[in-house]
Design an enzyme around this catalytic site. Structure first.
Site, PDB file in Angstrom:
ATOM      1  N   HIS A 119       0.871  -1.178   0.000  1.00  0.00           N
ATOM      2  CA  HIS A 119       0.000   0.000   0.000  1.00  0.00           C
ATOM      3  C   HIS A 119       0.910   1.231   0.000  1.00  0.00           C
ATOM      4  O   HIS A 119       2.031   1.179   0.537  1.00  0.00           O
ATOM      5  CB  HIS A 119      -0.828  -0.057   1.288  1.00  0.00           C
ATOM      6  CG  HIS A 119      -1.890   0.964   1.436  1.00  0.00           C
ATOM      7  ND1 HIS A 119      -1.632   2.264   1.794  1.00  0.00           N
ATOM      8  CD2 HIS A 119      -3.234   0.878   1.306  1.00  0.00           C
ATOM      9  CE1 HIS A 119      -2.781   2.928   1.871  1.00  0.00           C
ATOM     10  NE2 HIS A 119      -3.764   2.119   1.574  1.00  0.00           N
ATOM     11  N   ASP A 197       3.730  -4.080   7.970  1.00  0.00           N
ATOM     12  CA  ASP A 197       2.445  -3.377   7.924  1.00  0.00           C
ATOM     13  C   ASP A 197       1.349  -4.418   8.151  1.00  0.00           C
ATOM     14  O   ASP A 197       1.086  -5.248   7.293  1.00  0.00           O
ATOM     15  CB  ASP A 197       2.321  -2.719   6.538  1.00  0.00           C
ATOM     16  CG  ASP A 197       0.934  -2.146   6.275  1.00  0.00           C
ATOM     17  OD1 ASP A 197       0.024  -2.353   7.098  1.00  0.00           O
ATOM     18  OD2 ASP A 197       0.761  -1.497   5.227  1.00  0.00           O
ATOM     19  N   GLN A 200      -3.948  -4.986   7.092  1.00  0.00           N
ATOM     20  CA  GLN A 200      -4.931  -5.984   6.642  1.00  0.00           C
ATOM     21  C   GLN A 200      -4.825  -7.265   7.448  1.00  0.00           C
ATOM     22  O   GLN A 200      -5.837  -7.874   7.797  1.00  0.00           O
ATOM     23  CB  GLN A 200      -4.721  -6.322   5.156  1.00  0.00           C
ATOM     24  CG  GLN A 200      -5.060  -5.213   4.194  1.00  0.00           C
ATOM     25  CD  GLN A 200      -6.539  -4.841   4.211  1.00  0.00           C
ATOM     26  OE1 GLN A 200      -7.411  -5.653   4.488  1.00  0.00           O
ATOM     27  NE2 GLN A 200      -6.818  -3.591   3.918  1.00  0.00           N
ATOM     28  N   LYS A 223      -9.553  -1.162  11.222  1.00  0.00           N
ATOM     29  CA  LYS A 223      -9.648  -2.370  10.383  1.00  0.00           C
ATOM     30  C   LYS A 223      -9.924  -3.599  11.250  1.00  0.00           C
ATOM     31  O   LYS A 223     -10.181  -4.680  10.739  1.00  0.00           O
ATOM     32  CB  LYS A 223      -8.348  -2.595   9.627  1.00  0.00           C
ATOM     33  CG  LYS A 223      -7.907  -1.389   8.823  1.00  0.00           C
ATOM     34  CD  LYS A 223      -7.908  -1.655   7.353  1.00  0.00           C
ATOM     35  CE  LYS A 223      -7.223  -0.520   6.624  1.00  0.00           C
ATOM     36  NZ  LYS A 223      -7.645  -0.395   5.257  1.00  0.00           N
ATOM     37  N   CYS A 359      -4.718   2.337  -3.707  1.00  0.00           N
ATOM     38  CA  CYS A 359      -3.511   2.910  -3.071  1.00  0.00           C
ATOM     39  C   CYS A 359      -2.332   1.952  -3.174  1.00  0.00           C
ATOM     40  O   CYS A 359      -1.511   1.852  -2.248  1.00  0.00           O
ATOM     41  CB  CYS A 359      -3.731   3.268  -1.604  1.00  0.00           C
ATOM     42  SG  CYS A 359      -5.015   4.470  -1.334  1.00  0.00           S
TER      43      CYS A 359
END
Ligand code: PMP
Length: 403
Positions: A119, A197, A200, A223, A359
């Protein structure tokens, strides 16, 4: 034993009463009542900020606020709640790491390996850092199954590599890399750190920052069924203690004069100003609620829904899938149809999905497409959502092919 009940789970999400069929959870998750009520109660009955005042409410709020750090530490298996820094979100966490930790430590010629599936939040901060320091960002390309390979990482990494930045799960393909293997590769070099990261991944798989020996791990509360405007940055204690404050202001210091200041110990050192107290308290309730759910089976059910959606889509002519295996995200196109035309028509039928580049332009470029549609599943979805979605796709494709 499977104690997950799709109906009981769904009942906890008041937003599902709206007419829209929500297939955009990879953008942001819906919120359970436990989170909504905690947020409401905070603003209704409480009013205090933290770490400042002596009255009872303020003291209790401070305790709750700090206890939430412990809940997050347990969620990702850090033994130390001081390693949890509150931010505004994944994006801010990654910028905080790039500017706060790495900027003073990088020099011209250093290398930052970034996977192609990232992303923009896990690419642009490194490009900015490279421009500031003379370091170079190295592309770690995706290969089979939409994943960058460990062999390629081994070929790219060397003694100049200072950072390997990768997401636990792609927001487009849902591909999930083996973090243990990445970590082994990264930690062959003493000077190289692993930044993950988890934006998700956190909603679908428990993460273990200790077992995977991750240097920095970041995610956004929104999220994971939590409030907006709250992010988490985990860093190993030694890295955080080595790091100077990023922002200056109230409550991040122990002494201030016109000659200078003494930074507070971690984590307060990084949390200048009045923080998102209501967000942290609401996230505490979210995490307590999550503890009571059978998330293992719930997430399995969401995966089965994604599989079923992909299967039903593949029965339609011209379907192209960008779904990695074991992914709750299904990104796709139809041959000869522009993704945004299709999305506009599907949306008319009350389906919430996303289209475009998500993105993640380098990933979209590597697939040789201008964009794709994306649907994503959480355990509050159900088979009838797929029925409605497939009907909408057939309606849209028929219209577009008639043109
Ligand atoms: N990384 C990934 C993989 C994401 O999916 C997202 C959100 N779409 C982000 C980073 C950025 O998260 P936020 O906007 O909450 O900062």
């Amino acid at each position: 034993m499977n104690i997950f009940s799709p109906d009981l789970f769904r009942q906890q999400f008041p937003a599902l009463k709206e007419k829209t069929i929500y297939l955009d959870s990879a953008a942001t998750a819906l919120k359970p009542l436990a989170m909504i009520e905690a947020s409401d109660a905070f603003y209704r009955h409480n009013f205090a900020t933290v770490h400042r005042s002596q009255y009872q409410h303020a003291k209790e709020t401070t305790q709750q606020y700090e206890a939430t750090r412990q809940q997050v530490a347990e969620l990702i298996n850090s033994a130390d709640s001081d390693t949890i820094i509150w931010t505004k979100g994944t994006t801010e966490s990654l910028n905080f790491i790039a500017q706060g930790y790495f900027r003073p430590r990088l020099q011209a010629g250093d290398e930052i390996i970034v996977s192609e599936q990232e992303h923009h939040a896990n690419l642009i901060p490194w490009l900015i850092l490279a421009e500031q320091t003379g370091a170079r960002v190295i592309r770690w390309a995706i290969e089979d199954h939409f994943l960058p390979s460990i062999n390629s990482l081994n070929a790219l990494i060397n003694k100049r590599t200072r950072i390997v930045a990768v997401s636990q799960m792609s927001n487009v393909t849902g591909a999930q890399i083996a973090l243990d293997k990445v970590s082994q590769c990264v930690h062959q070099y003493d000077n190289c750190l692993l930044v993950v990261d988890g934006a998700q991944g956190i909603a679908h798989h428990p993460t273990d920052v200790t077992a995977f020996d991750i240097d920095f791990y970041v995610f956004s509360a929104h999220k994971l069924y939590g409030p907006n405007g709250l992010g988490i940055c985990y860093g190993k204690r030694k890295h955080l203690e080595d790091m100077a404050p990023w922002h200056g202001g109230g409550k991040m210091l122990t002494n201030a004069t016109f000659d200078g200041f003494t930074p507070a110990p971690i984590p307060q050192r990084f949390e200048a100003g009045t923080p998102n107290v209501a967000g942290v308290i609401a996230f505490s309730a979210t995490l307590a609620w999550l503890e009571k759910q059978d998330m293992h089976h719930a997430n399995q059910y969401a995966l089965e829904l994604a599989e079923e959606a992909e299967r039903r889509l593949s029965e339609l002519n011209g379907f192209i899938s960008y779904r990695a295996s074991n992914s709750s995200i299904v990104s796709f196109n139809f041959e000869g149809v522009h993704h945004s035309d299709l999305a506009t028509l599907i949306t008319e039928k009350g389906i919430a999905l996303r289209t475009g580049q998500h993105c993640a332009q380098p990933l979209i470029d590597s697939l040789n497409i201008s964009g794709c549609l994306r649907i994503s599943f959480m355990p509050y979805n159900q088979l009838s959502d797929i029925d409605a979605f497939i009907d909408a796709v057939i309606f849209a494709l028929t219209l577009l092919k008639d043109e």
